[in-house]
Design a protein around this motif. Structure first.
Motif, PDB file in Angstrom:
ATOM      1  N   THR A  61       0.816  -1.218   0.000  1.00  0.00           N
ATOM      2  CA  THR A  61       0.000   0.000   0.000  1.00  0.00           C
ATOM      3  C   THR A  61       0.849   1.266   0.000  1.00  0.00           C
ATOM      4  O   THR A  61       0.338   2.357   0.223  1.00  0.00           O
ATOM      5  N   SER A  63       3.618   1.929   1.958  1.00  0.00           N
ATOM      6  CA  SER A  63       4.331   2.258   3.183  1.00  0.00           C
ATOM      7  C   SER A  63       5.745   1.695   3.155  1.00  0.00           C
ATOM      8  O   SER A  63       6.011   0.680   2.528  1.00  0.00           O
ATOM      9  N   GLU A 163      -4.654   1.356   5.562  1.00  0.00           N
ATOM     10  CA  GLU A 163      -5.126   2.658   5.097  1.00  0.00           C
ATOM     11  C   GLU A 163      -4.477   3.793   5.900  1.00  0.00           C
ATOM     12  O   GLU A 163      -3.995   4.770   5.311  1.00  0.00           O
ATOM     13  N   THR A 166      -0.740   4.272   4.955  1.00  0.00           N
ATOM     14  CA  THR A 166      -0.387   4.714   3.611  1.00  0.00           C
ATOM     15  C   THR A 166       0.067   6.170   3.636  1.00  0.00           C
ATOM     16  O   THR A 166      -0.662   7.044   4.113  1.00  0.00           O
ATOM     17  N   PRO A 167       1.260   6.439   3.138  1.00  0.00           N
ATOM     18  CA  PRO A 167       1.761   7.819   3.143  1.00  0.00           C
ATOM     19  C   PRO A 167       0.903   8.728   2.265  1.00  0.00           C
ATOM     20  O   PRO A 167       0.423   8.324   1.209  1.00  0.00           O
ATOM     21  N   VAL A 168       0.720   9.938   2.739  1.00  0.00           N
ATOM     22  CA  VAL A 168      -0.030  10.939   1.988  1.00  0.00           C
ATOM     23  C   VAL A 168       0.944  12.072   1.673  1.00  0.00           C
ATOM     24  O   VAL A 168       1.500  12.693   2.589  1.00  0.00           O
ATOM     25  N   LEU A 170       2.381  15.604   0.997  1.00  0.00           N
ATOM     26  CA  LEU A 170       1.974  16.969   1.352  1.00  0.00           C
ATOM     27  C   LEU A 170       2.462  17.919   0.271  1.00  0.00           C
ATOM     28  O   LEU A 170       3.584  17.776  -0.237  1.00  0.00           O
TER      29      LEU A 170
END
Length: 174
Positions: A61, A63, A163, A166-168, A170
């Protein structure tokens, strides 16, 4: 004939496979049910596979996840840590299912993933995701259904874990 000096269960295990097998060979039946010993051995054997599956799913996912080999903790995205506990299922004399958990509080993981095994101790029954802030004791006993303060952390699978891990990205500041 002299009696061997070493009478430790490890000596019996080395010679007969286990102390229980040695008992069986001589026709002795202990009063206590020792099946849990074999079940625990099997669950310890399963633990690395469960840990590997969690690591693989985290990586799938997006990570970054790896296992600290000294502590078995999982470090995720260099942001938080996980500990994985595989909990043996016990069936009471009335047929109810129970799980006794032991948290390794010395590891201080941010999240403890508890894998509750099914009645046969062969496959996961469900999962709990306990944040460190809500672990008040090193030991916990769970039933099939518990109070909301415990079952709020209960999940059928680990999709939520993957979920939230999981990196978001920026947006960059101008």
């Amino acid at each position: 004939m002299s009696v061997p000096a070493c009478r430790h269960s490890s000596a019996y295990s080395a010679r007969f496979g286990s102390l229980l097998k040695a008992y069986h060979l001589v026709g002795f039946s202990p009063d206590r049910d020792y099946r849990y010993v074999g079940i625990n051995r099997e669950l310890r054997r399963l633990h690395p596979g469960v840990l590997s599956e969690i690591l693989d799913s985290l990586r799938a996912t997006g990570s970054e996840a790896w296992q600290d080999l000294q502590t078995d903790r999982v470090i995720v995205n260099q942001e938080f840590t996980l500990s994985v506990v595989v909990a043996r299922c016990l069936q009471t004399s009335t047929g109810l299912l129970r799980w006794k958990l032991r948290f390794d509080t010395s590891l201080a993981p941010d999240i403890t993933v508890v894998v509750r095994m099914d009645a046969a101790n062969r496959a996961p029954f469900d999962y709990y995701l306990f944040p460190r802030i809500d672990i008040f004791s090193e030991k916990l006993r769970l039933a099939e259904d518990n109070a909301l303060c415990l079952d709020a952390y209960r999940f059928d699978d680990l999709a939520l874990l993957y979920e939230i891990a999981t990196p978001v990205p920026l947006p960059e500041a101008a």
